[in-house]
Design an enzyme around this catalytic site. Structure first.
Site, short mmCIF file in Angstrom:
data_model
loop_
_atom_site.label_atom_id
_atom_site.label_comp_id
_atom_site.label_asym_id
_atom_site.label_seq_id
_atom_site.Cartn_x
_atom_site.Cartn_y
_atom_site.Cartn_z
CG ASP A 109 -1.95 0.93 1.35
OD1 ASP A 109 -2.21 1.60 0.36
OD2 ASP A 109 -2.53 1.10 2.44
CB THR A 124 4.74 -3.03 5.64
OG1 THR A 124 3.79 -2.20 6.31
CG2 THR A 124 4.91 -4.33 6.38
CG ASP A 129 -7.35 -8.64 9.27
OD1 ASP A 129 -6.45 -8.17 8.56
OD2 ASP A 129 -7.55 -8.27 10.44
P1 5GP Z 1 1.96 -0.54 3.75
O1 5GP Z 1 3.09 -0.42 4.73
O2 5GP Z 1 2.41 -0.91 2.36
O3 5GP Z 1 1.11 0.69 3.76
O4 5GP Z 1 1.04 -1.62 4.36
C1 5GP Z 1 0.87 -2.85 3.89
C2 5GP Z 1 0.04 -3.60 4.90
O5 5GP Z 1 -1.15 -2.87 5.23
C3 5GP Z 1 -0.42 -4.90 4.31
O6 5GP Z 1 0.48 -5.94 4.59
C4 5GP Z 1 -1.76 -5.10 4.99
O7 5GP Z 1 -1.55 -5.74 6.22
C5 5GP Z 1 -2.26 -3.71 5.25
N1 5GP Z 1 -3.21 -3.28 4.20
C6 5GP Z 1 -3.02 -2.31 3.29
N2 5GP Z 1 -4.09 -2.18 2.48
C7 5GP Z 1 -4.97 -3.12 2.90
C8 5GP Z 1 -6.28 -3.50 2.45
O8 5GP Z 1 -6.86 -2.98 1.49
N3 5GP Z 1 -6.87 -4.51 3.13
C9 5GP Z 1 -6.29 -5.14 4.19
N4 5GP Z 1 -6.97 -6.10 4.78
N5 5GP Z 1 -5.06 -4.81 4.64
C10 5GP Z 1 -4.42 -3.81 3.99
#
Ligand code: 5GP
Ligand code: MG
Length: 189
Positions: free
Chosen positions: A104, A108, A160
């Site tokens: 996203d 992470t 989830d």
């Molecule tokens: P980032 O650090 O890239 O913003 O976050 C990634 C993490 O956010 C993913 O591993 C997931 O756990 C959570 N996440 C981001 N978007 C979504 C979404 O649309 N649905 C869900 N269930 N989790 C998401």
């Protein structure tokens, strides 16, 4: 809080795309040994399907798991990622394939890839089922991507919301009513 689900990607399409990804990964790794690191909890179903296909195609895999959490606003990441569970296999001089459910903001995956490199991996490639490019905060492109999706909140196939919906066979968009009290929760991975 009222929720509605709209189907996004059915199980059959995920299966078809996973087998395409398998061919690319097998071609890239050929007969090299690889440690697959799976990000809990969201990636568990995708990784279970993908790793079994990779093994069927002859890749020599060892598996490990880690868990991360990001804190702050559940829709706009605060940028703070922390490790809740670390890998246990030694990674020195190993090639690692890091599997997550979705990228996203990118914070992470980039944090986890750096972490695994610091543990001595010679190479860390990244693989995600879903990519939400619209919300990227840092320049990070996974090596293998299943589907690019718009800026929607998805559940199912391991993903989830508040620990629910992980066991849906396909992916769905979760529409939730905005609740200002929800703003400072930690996001479940
Ligand atoms: P980032 O650090 O890239 O913003 O976050 C990634 C993490 O956010 C993913 O591993 C997931 O756990 C959570 N996440 C981001 N978007 C979504 C979404 O649309 N649905 C869900 N269930 N989790 C998401
Ligand atoms: Mg996750």
């Amino acid at each position: 809080m009222p929720e509605t689900l709209t189907p996004l990607i059915p199980e059959l399409e995920i299966r078809w795309r996973t087998s395409q990804m398998t061919h690319r990964i097998v071609r890239d790794y050929k007969d090299q040994a690889v440690i697959v690191v799976i990000v809990l909890k969201g990636a568990f179903i995708f990784a279970a399907d993908l790793t079994r296909r990779l093994a069927e195609q002859g890749l020599r895999l060892r598996l490990d798991f880690l868990r991360a959490a990001s804190y702050g606003d559940s829709d706009l990441s605060s940028g703070k990622v922390s490790l809740q569970l670390d890998v246990s296999l030694p990674l020195v001089n190993q090639k690692v394939l890091l599997i997550d459910d979705i990228i996203d903001t990118g914070l992470t995956l980039s944090f986890l890839a750096q972490h695994l490199k610091r543990k001595g991996a010679t190479e860390v490639k990244t693989c995600v089922l879903l990519d939400k490019p619209a919300r990227r905060l840092i320049d990070f492109k996974p090596d293998y991507i299943g589907f690019s999706i718009p800026d929607v909140f998805v559940v199912g196939y391991g993903l989830d919301f508040a620990e629910e919906h992980r066991c849906l066979s396909g992916l769905a968009i979760l529409h939730k009513e905005q609740n200002p009290c929800h703003q400072s929760q930690s996001m479940s991975k």
